[in-house]
Design a protein around this motif. Sequence first.
Motif, PDB file in Angstrom:
ATOM      1  N   PRO A 237       0.827  -1.196   0.088  1.00  0.00           N
ATOM      2  CA  PRO A 237       0.177   0.039  -0.184  1.00  0.00           C
ATOM      3  C   PRO A 237       0.812   1.206   0.085  1.00  0.00           C
ATOM      4  O   PRO A 237       1.952   1.337   0.676  1.00  0.00           O
ATOM      5  N   PHE A 238       0.305   2.301  -0.691  1.00  0.00           N
ATOM      6  CA  PHE A 238       1.146   3.499  -0.665  1.00  0.00           C
ATOM      7  C   PHE A 238      -0.136   4.661  -1.339  1.00  0.00           C
ATOM      8  O   PHE A 238      -1.050   4.172  -1.876  1.00  0.00           O
ATOM      9  N   ALA A 239       0.236   5.904  -1.246  1.00  0.00           N
ATOM     10  CA  ALA A 239      -0.534   6.877  -1.762  1.00  0.00           C
ATOM     11  C   ALA A 239       0.379   7.842  -2.147  1.00  0.00           C
ATOM     12  O   ALA A 239       0.713   8.257  -3.420  1.00  0.00           O
ATOM     13  N   CYS A 240       0.903   8.765  -1.387  1.00  0.00           N
ATOM     14  CA  CYS A 240       1.560   9.955  -1.783  1.00  0.00           C
ATOM     15  C   CYS A 240       2.863   9.827  -2.274  1.00  0.00           C
ATOM     16  O   CYS A 240       3.588  10.606  -3.069  1.00  0.00           O
ATOM     17  N   ARG A 241       3.626   8.831  -1.716  1.00  0.00           N
ATOM     18  CA  ARG A 241       4.979   8.558  -1.951  1.00  0.00           C
ATOM     19  C   ARG A 241       6.090   9.890  -1.333  1.00  0.00           C
ATOM     20  O   ARG A 241       7.156   9.865  -1.916  1.00  0.00           O
ATOM     21  N   GLY A 242       5.517  10.580  -0.810  1.00  0.00           N
ATOM     22  CA  GLY A 242       6.184  11.842  -0.117  1.00  0.00           C
ATOM     23  C   GLY A 242       6.154  12.003   1.275  1.00  0.00           C
ATOM     24  O   GLY A 242       6.361  13.147   1.787  1.00  0.00           O
ATOM     25  N   GLY A 243       5.848  10.887   1.808  1.00  0.00           N
ATOM     26  CA  GLY A 243       5.997  11.011   3.483  1.00  0.00           C
ATOM     27  C   GLY A 243       4.969  11.885   4.265  1.00  0.00           C
ATOM     28  O   GLY A 243       5.084  12.417   5.114  1.00  0.00           O
ATOM     29  N   ALA A 244       3.631  11.867   3.556  1.00  0.00           N
ATOM     30  CA  ALA A 244       2.471  12.539   3.927  1.00  0.00           C
ATOM     31  C   ALA A 244       1.311  12.034   4.240  1.00  0.00           C
ATOM     32  O   ALA A 244       0.367  12.726   4.544  1.00  0.00           O
ATOM     33  N   CYS A 245       1.252  10.580   4.082  1.00  0.00           N
ATOM     34  CA  CYS A 245      -0.034  10.132   4.150  1.00  0.00           C
ATOM     35  C   CYS A 245      -0.055   8.996   5.176  1.00  0.00           C
ATOM     36  O   CYS A 245      -1.173   8.414   5.434  1.00  0.00           O
ATOM     37  N   ALA A 246       1.008   8.234   5.253  1.00  0.00           N
ATOM     38  CA  ALA A 246       1.120   7.107   6.155  1.00  0.00           C
ATOM     39  C   ALA A 246       0.434   5.796   5.575  1.00  0.00           C
ATOM     40  O   ALA A 246       0.317   4.534   6.106  1.00  0.00           O
ATOM     41  N   ASN A 247      -0.037   5.841   4.298  1.00  0.00           N
ATOM     42  CA  ASN A 247      -0.482   4.504   3.703  1.00  0.00           C
ATOM     43  C   ASN A 247       0.672   3.473   3.608  1.00  0.00           C
ATOM     44  O   ASN A 247       0.333   2.369   3.745  1.00  0.00           O
ATOM     45  N   CYS A 248       1.760   3.824   3.634  1.00  0.00           N
ATOM     46  CA  CYS A 248       3.026   3.001   3.234  1.00  0.00           C
ATOM     47  C   CYS A 248       3.577   2.605   4.598  1.00  0.00           C
ATOM     48  O   CYS A 248       4.521   1.870   4.596  1.00  0.00           O
ATOM     49  N   ALA A 249       3.224   2.726   5.569  1.00  0.00           N
ATOM     50  CA  ALA A 249       3.686   2.644   6.956  1.00  0.00           C
ATOM     51  C   ALA A 249       4.142   1.039   7.100  1.00  0.00           C
ATOM     52  O   ALA A 249       3.291   0.332   6.743  1.00  0.00           O
TER      53      ALA A 249
ATOM     54  N   ARG B  77       7.877   3.272  10.350  1.00  0.00           N
ATOM     55  CA  ARG B  77       8.437   4.063   9.369  1.00  0.00           C
ATOM     56  C   ARG B  77       7.668   4.134   8.371  1.00  0.00           C
ATOM     57  O   ARG B  77       6.586   3.218   7.837  1.00  0.00           O
ATOM     58  N   LEU B  78       8.041   4.963   7.391  1.00  0.00           N
ATOM     59  CA  LEU B  78       7.433   5.076   6.112  1.00  0.00           C
ATOM     60  C   LEU B  78       8.109   4.281   4.930  1.00  0.00           C
ATOM     61  O   LEU B  78       9.290   4.622   4.771  1.00  0.00           O
ATOM     62  N   SER B  79       7.393   3.393   4.439  1.00  0.00           N
ATOM     63  CA  SER B  79       8.504   2.590   3.294  1.00  0.00           C
ATOM     64  C   SER B  79       8.711   3.258   2.051  1.00  0.00           C
ATOM     65  O   SER B  79       9.697   3.090   1.291  1.00  0.00           O
ATOM     66  N   CYS B  80       7.732   4.487   1.818  1.00  0.00           N
ATOM     67  CA  CYS B  80       8.099   5.220   0.452  1.00  0.00           C
ATOM     68  C   CYS B  80       9.429   5.891   0.296  1.00  0.00           C
ATOM     69  O   CYS B  80       9.677   6.148  -0.796  1.00  0.00           O
ATOM     70  N   ASN B  81       9.781   6.292   1.700  1.00  0.00           N
ATOM     71  CA  ASN B  81      11.215   6.996   1.481  1.00  0.00           C
ATOM     72  C   ASN B  81      12.366   6.336   2.415  1.00  0.00           C
ATOM     73  O   ASN B  81      13.202   6.664   2.642  1.00  0.00           O
TER      74      ASN B  81
HETATM   75 FE1  FES Z   1       2.463   8.442   1.709  1.00  0.00          FE
HETATM   76 FE2  FES Z   1       4.644   7.033   2.146  1.00  0.00          FE
HETATM   77  S1  FES Z   1       2.871   6.763   0.432  1.00  0.00           S
HETATM   78  S2  FES Z   1       3.933   8.526   3.292  1.00  0.00           S
END
Ligand code: FES
Length: 127
Positions: free
Chosen positions: A60-72, A98-102
């Motif tokens: 799961p992910f949404a923003c890929r920028g550290g702002a949504c927590a979908n990727c936690a 942690r956030l996996s997107c970054n």
């Molecule tokens: Fe949104 Fe990682 S995808 S914080």
Amino acid sequence: TEVTYLNYAVLSDHGWSLDDDDLFEKAAAADLDEVDYGQFTVEDEQSLLDAAEASGHAWPFACRGGACANCAVAVTDGELSQLVDHILPDELTEEGIRLSCNGKPESDSLEVVYNLEQRDDLADLKL
Ligand code: FES
């Protein structure tokens, strides 16, 4: 870095908890599907989410920028850096979330529980 992953969604099916010291031993012995448990490699400079996707996983992910927590994810062993985090409260980062997107691995091996967006306190955070 070698990552061993486990799907948060299977914990309740088995009566397991994130706090279980032997969580990954139990997962290894449970004959889980590859979508729920397995290993992949993260190359240098790859984020954990990018590496998961490159290995054929749909995390799961949404923003890929550290702002949504979908990727936690919950890091239960090893270190995952966190370059950008605009969303997680301190009590969750102190728990190893942690956030996996970054997030990029900073240890030779890593154990993570992904799909944490299903946890109630994280579901409440999501945009
Ligand atoms: Fe949104 Fe990682 S995808 S914080």
